[in-house]
Design an enzyme around this catalytic site. Structure first.
Site, PDB file in Angstrom:
ATOM      1  N   LYS A  23       1.215  -0.998   0.402  1.00 38.45           N
ATOM      2  CA  LYS A  23      -0.505   0.008   0.226  1.00 38.45           C
ATOM      3  C   LYS A  23       1.392   1.926  -0.042  1.00 38.45           C
ATOM      4  O   LYS A  23       0.896   2.155  -0.269  1.00 38.45           O
ATOM      5  CB  LYS A  23      -0.467  -0.153   1.504  1.00 38.45           C
ATOM      6  CG  LYS A  23      -1.843   1.055   1.206  1.00 38.45           C
ATOM      7  CD  LYS A  23      -2.642   0.683   2.397  1.00 38.45           C
ATOM      8  CE  LYS A  23      -2.849   1.140   3.339  1.00 38.45           C
ATOM      9  NZ  LYS A  23      -2.483   2.325   4.217  1.00 38.45           N
ATOM     10  N   ARG A 120      -7.325  12.540  13.145  1.00 40.40           N
ATOM     11  CA  ARG A 120      -6.128  12.424  13.365  1.00 40.40           C
ATOM     12  C   ARG A 120      -5.106  13.320  12.998  1.00 40.40           C
ATOM     13  O   ARG A 120      -6.077  14.273  12.656  1.00 40.40           O
ATOM     14  CB  ARG A 120      -5.670  11.356  12.230  1.00 40.40           C
ATOM     15  CG  ARG A 120      -6.513   9.982  12.452  1.00 40.40           C
ATOM     16  CD  ARG A 120      -6.100   9.354  11.220  1.00 40.40           C
ATOM     17  NE  ARG A 120      -4.791   8.719  11.408  1.00 40.40           N
ATOM     18  CZ  ARG A 120      -4.479   7.601  10.789  1.00 40.40           C
ATOM     19  NH1 ARG A 120      -4.711   6.898   9.793  1.00 40.40           N
ATOM     20  NH2 ARG A 120      -3.093   7.177  10.877  1.00 40.40           N
ATOM     21  N   ASP A 310       2.792  -1.258  12.050  1.00 36.07           N
ATOM     22  CA  ASP A 310       1.698  -1.443  11.773  1.00 36.07           C
ATOM     23  C   ASP A 310       1.201  -2.986  11.974  1.00 36.07           C
ATOM     24  O   ASP A 310       0.004  -3.498  12.001  1.00 36.07           O
ATOM     25  CB  ASP A 310       1.438  -0.985  10.455  1.00 36.07           C
ATOM     26  CG  ASP A 310       1.609  -0.211   9.860  1.00 36.07           C
ATOM     27  OD1 ASP A 310       1.013   1.195  10.573  1.00 36.07           O
ATOM     28  OD2 ASP A 310       1.389   0.216   8.425  1.00 36.07           O
TER      29      ASP A 310
HETATM   30  C1  S3P Z   1       2.846   5.031   6.103  1.00 38.07           C
HETATM   31  C2  S3P Z   1       3.561   4.794   7.354  1.00 38.07           C
HETATM   32  C3  S3P Z   1       2.794   5.202   8.896  1.00 38.07           C
HETATM   33  C4  S3P Z   1       1.991   3.631   8.675  1.00 38.07           C
HETATM   34  C5  S3P Z   1       0.633   3.354   7.856  1.00 38.07           C
HETATM   35  C6  S3P Z   1       1.407   4.112   6.801  1.00 38.07           C
HETATM   36  C7  S3P Z   1       3.517   5.405   4.724  1.00 38.07           C
HETATM   37  O1  S3P Z   1       2.259   6.238   9.281  1.00 38.07           O
HETATM   38  O2  S3P Z   1       1.291   3.327   9.968  1.00 38.07           O
HETATM   39  O3  S3P Z   1      -0.152   2.882   7.747  1.00 38.07           O
HETATM   40  O4  S3P Z   1       3.097   5.142   4.290  1.00 38.07           O
HETATM   41  O5  S3P Z   1       4.351   6.151   4.814  1.00 38.07           O
HETATM   42  P1  S3P Z   1       3.187   6.774  10.467  1.00 38.07           P
HETATM   43  O6  S3P Z   1       3.638   7.397   9.028  1.00 38.07           O
HETATM   44  O7  S3P Z   1       1.626   8.202  10.528  1.00 38.07           O
HETATM   45  O8  S3P Z   1       4.573   6.271  11.253  1.00 38.07           O
END
Ligand code: S3P
Length: 423
Positions: A23, A120, A310
């Site tokens: 993703k 958020r 995650d």
């Molecule tokens: C992500 C970073 C993480 C993760 C999120 C996806 C990304 O968040 O929890 O599901 O794709 O950069 P944070 O950057 O807030 O830690």
């Protein structure tokens, strides 16, 4: 409201699992290809509710996205559309990273989100982007948020939170600013943006202490997206804690900034094998988890947390099935995810007969504990829904999950795979 019942797995199964594509990389590939030189090809992208938000965003900007079977071709616009409202749904990654890109465009953009996303925190991106010269307005640092972008200047920024979304937001803004941008501090988090920028010819310097970007026009991308480790984690867990399964999880991204959970599991005596390892743009391999008698560590190295942020919900489930007591701290970021994951985990585990102590910034877990079963609420958080589906499979009586279909944001066919365990 969607609901699903996951019964305990009774018979032995042997399965090859193909998890959805990464993703994080899919979001980044779309955003970068919409501002690069020429047409990009993205092979094997993730189609999910979250990545559809990013597709919509780049289309709003004027990019053309041709969606073929397992291949997207993105043509960047000759000039950007510069005034639109955009609905980001549940997707924090779309919101935070694209804010950096939008801040660099001379225009006027409003981002809205669903109930969860609107709660958020956005201060973490508003601060650095404002320092670069963007004008951002919102209430209490929450969505809806309006960005008036353009004429950014490079900054020297100390990152306080080890967040890849924030780091990437600044990096995207830096591409189209005037002068260099340097990011220091908590830069150790997933590094897909760094890898992708390097691969697209961006003038970027990366070392242990800082990331420095000189404004650049990226070259077009030709990117094959591997399986998402965060989606694989549920089946890795199942393979480790259930004697009934024999799983191989195919073609998963093994980037070390994503596989922090492996380092913890290894120390817990987990057994797993990596097969068909290949070093592509990102490392890839098949994962074979083997049932293991695992032992809980006393505590967990906090430096690993950004590399498994995650995976904490599923790791807590593993810990509840392992021998001994672990104090798992420094997890306050979990309270700021799609839901407050600390609270959601503690409440739900209690409902299925598993005791976990809540700390301000984490948990105390003691195992092994039998999972009786019962009814839980996902709180519309995909990772909570998937964690308790795995718990259902190893429970005595099964688990009913309320609001289960939120898995669509990252893993739309998750429950189809689980149903396949019973056919
Ligand atoms: C992500 C970073 C993480 C993760 C999120 C996806 C990304 O968040 O929890 O599901 O794709 O950069 P944070 O950057 O807030 O830690």
């Amino acid at each position: 409201m969607s609901e699903i019942f996951i019964p305990p797995l009774k018979k032995r199964i042997k399965k090859e699992i193909n998890v959805p594509s990464d993703k994080s990389i899919t979001h980044r590939a779309l955003l970068l290809s919409s501002i690069s030189k020429g047409k990009s090809q993205i092979f094997n992208p993730l189609i999910s509710e979250d990545t559809k938000r990013t597709i919509n965003l780049v289309k709003e900007l004027g990019a053309k996205v041709d969606i073929g079977a397992n291949k997207w071709v993105v043509t960047p616009p000759k000039s950007f559309n510069v005034d639109f409202d955009f609905y980001s749904g549940n997707s924090g990654t779309t919101t935070r990273i694209s804010s950096g890109l939008l801040a660099s465009i001379d225009g006027h953009f409003t981002i809205l989100g669903d109930a969860s996303l609107s709660q958020r925190p956005m201060k973490r991106i508003i601060e650095p982007l404002s320092e670069m010269g963007a004008k951002i307005s919102c209430e209490n640092y929450k969505l809806p948020m309006t960005i008036i972008g353009g004429n950014l200047r490079g900054i020297d920024y100390w990152l306080k939170i080890p967040s890849a979304q924030v780091k990437s937001s600044i990096m995207f803004a830096a591409l189209r600013a005037t002068g260099k941008t340097t990011i220091r501090g908590a830069i150790n988090s997933r590094n897909h943006t760094e890898i992708m920028f390097k691969n697209s010819g961006v003038d970027i310097e990366i070392n242990d202490n800082y990331i420095e970007i000189t404004p650049s026009l990226p070259t077009s991308l030709n990117y094959r997206i591997p399986g998402d480790f965060s989606s694989a984690a549920y089946f890795i867990a199942m393979g480790l804690i259930s004697k009934k399964v024999d799983l191989i999880i195919k073609s998963v991204n093994l980037n070390k900034t994503r596989t922090g959970m492996f380092q913890v599991l290894e120390k817990m005596n987990a057994k797993f094998e990596i097969k068909n390892f290949k070093n592509d743009i990102e490392p890839i391999g098949d994962i074979v988890p083997v049932f293991s008698n695992m032992i809980n560590l006393k505590n967990i190295d906090e430096n690993l947390i950004p590399f498994m942020i995650d995976e904490i919900p599923i790791l807590v489930l593993i810990q509840s099935q392992s021998e001994g007591r672990v104090i798992f701290k420094n997890l306050s970021e979990l309270r700021r995810k799609e839901t407050d994951r600390i609270n959601a985990l503690v409440q739900n585990f209690e409902k299925i007969g598993v005791k976990i102590e809540e700390l301000n910034d984490g948990f105390i877990v003691e195992g092994p504990q039998e999972i009786k079963g019962g009814e839980i609420n996902s709180f519309n958080d995909h990772r909570i829904s998937m964690t308790f589906a795995i718990a259902g499979l190893i429970s005595k009586e099964g688990i009913k999950i309320k609001n289960s279909n939120c898995v669509d944001v990252s893993f739309p066919n998750f429950f189809e795979i689980i149903k396949g365990f019973f056919s």
